[in-house]
Design a protein around this motif. Structure first.
Motif, PDB file in Angstrom:
ATOM      1  N   ILE A  27     -17.458 -21.362  -3.107  1.00  0.00           N
ATOM      2  CA  ILE A  27     -16.018 -21.574  -3.232  1.00  0.00           C
ATOM      3  C   ILE A  27     -15.669 -21.687  -4.712  1.00  0.00           C
ATOM      4  N   ASN A  28     -14.874 -20.753  -5.199  1.00  0.00           N
ATOM      5  CA  ASN A  28     -14.465 -20.758  -6.596  1.00  0.00           C
ATOM      6  C   ASN A  28     -13.431 -21.864  -6.800  1.00  0.00           C
ATOM      7  N   ILE A  29     -13.814 -22.910  -7.548  1.00  0.00           N
ATOM      8  CA  ILE A  29     -12.945 -24.092  -7.675  1.00  0.00           C
ATOM      9  C   ILE A  29     -12.035 -24.035  -8.902  1.00  0.00           C
ATOM     10  N   ASP A  30     -12.034 -22.919  -9.617  1.00  0.00           N
ATOM     11  CA  ASP A  30     -11.105 -22.749 -10.738  1.00  0.00           C
ATOM     12  C   ASP A  30      -9.675 -22.846 -10.207  1.00  0.00           C
ATOM     13  N   LYS A  31      -8.850 -23.690 -10.814  1.00  0.00           N
ATOM     14  CA  LYS A  31      -7.483 -23.922 -10.329  1.00  0.00           C
ATOM     15  C   LYS A  31      -6.599 -22.687 -10.439  1.00  0.00           C
TER      16      LYS A  31
END
Length: 295
Positions: A101-105
């Motif tokens: 899961i790419n957690i970059d906002k």
């Protein structure tokens, strides 16, 4: 034949469709269409099949299904022999960390595994179901006021076929309102059906909710049932803070659809997905993978 684009291989593939011969007969022949209208689209048909899939007798369907559709069980904690019924197998949760899961906002992720089509600058009265068929957002959610905030926005359609992981997730941190239920029929959401039946999404059973996302503004989530989908199960807590990648809910047996609507000038969808959509192809995506950016 359903041809889609695989982002990992950068090639087109042919989808292996569960019940392909049955679907073609139902949605492409005069007799099949009569059978569809009289029996198959009715709630009782899907409910009875859903009840069967909750019984121990349905367990014998699991191993052939895994074998016939080459489903990798390495992504799941439970062995197929330990499922109590077919619906337990169908709605199986993933192992922790099975999806990145790419957690970059600033990154928009896919809420589900499935085939994606994306449309930007949408006309609320002419949202594309498939080439040749459109529908209106107000008809889809039976709410003209809430639908207006998504004028000129972006629409993402995720089609989950029966062989996919069937849980759907939040694409950002935020708070989701309570969900609304709309009764309807149980047409298939397979492209074979979408090419032959107008307004399928507006005819089928569906649920919708507004997710107040911290990064991408308000997002309209619409979950749509289909033939043999026993239930749409919402597992989130309305009004509570959720994190990116948290589970929102899941479908019981059957192919299903999740549609997301974004407000204008909130996101840009990755160019390869837009390109494939404009050329009439779905793009295969996995839950948690990047599909766009925050504007």
């Amino acid at each position: 034949m359903i041809k889609y684009f695989d982002r990992k291989t950068k090639k087109y593939s042919i989808e292996q469709v569960a019940g392909d011969i049955y679907l073609k007969w139902i949605y492409s022949s005069p007799l099949g269409m009569k059978f569809l209208e009289i029996i198959v689209k009715k709630k009782i048909f899907s409910k009875l099949y859903g009840l069967f899939c909750n019984t121990k007798y349905s367990k014998k369907k699991i191993q052939p299904f895994i074998r016939n559709f080459n489903i990798s069980m390495d992504e799941y904690d439970i062995n197929y022999n330990d499922f109590k019924c077919f619906n337990d197998f169908f709605s199986r949760p993933l192992k922790k960390n099975a999806r990145h899961i790419n957690i970059d906002k600033g990154i928009l992720i896919s809420p589900a595994d499935g085939k994606l089509m994306a449309y930007d600058h949408i006309d609320l009265d002419k949202i594309v179901q498939i080439k040749g068929f459109t529908y209106s957002l107000s008809d889809l959610i039976n709410n003209s006021i809430d639908s207006m905030k998504f004028k000129n926005g972006t629409c993402l359609i995720f089609r989950l076929c029966p062989t996919d992981y069937h849980r759907f997730h939040f694409v950002d941190w935020g708070i989701c309102e309570p969900f609304n239920k709309i009764k309807g029929d149980y047409y298939s959401v397979n492209p074979i059906s979408l090419e032959n039946i107008s307004n399928v999404f507006c005819r089928n059973k569906r649920e919708w909710s507004i997710f107040h996302s911290y990064s991408f503004g308000d997002i309209l989530y619409v979950e749509i049932g289909a033939t043999c989908v026993g239930s749409i199960i919402q597992t989130y807590c309305p009004g509570k803070n959720v994190s990116k990648g948290d589970e929102k809910g899941y479908f019981k047996f059957g192919g299903s659809t999740v549609i997301l609507f974004f407000e204008e000038n909130k996101i840009t969808v990755d160019k390869d997905i837009i390109f494939q959509t404009k050329n009439g192809f779905e793009t295969k995506v996995l839950m948690g993978e990047k599909i766009g950016n925050k504007i």
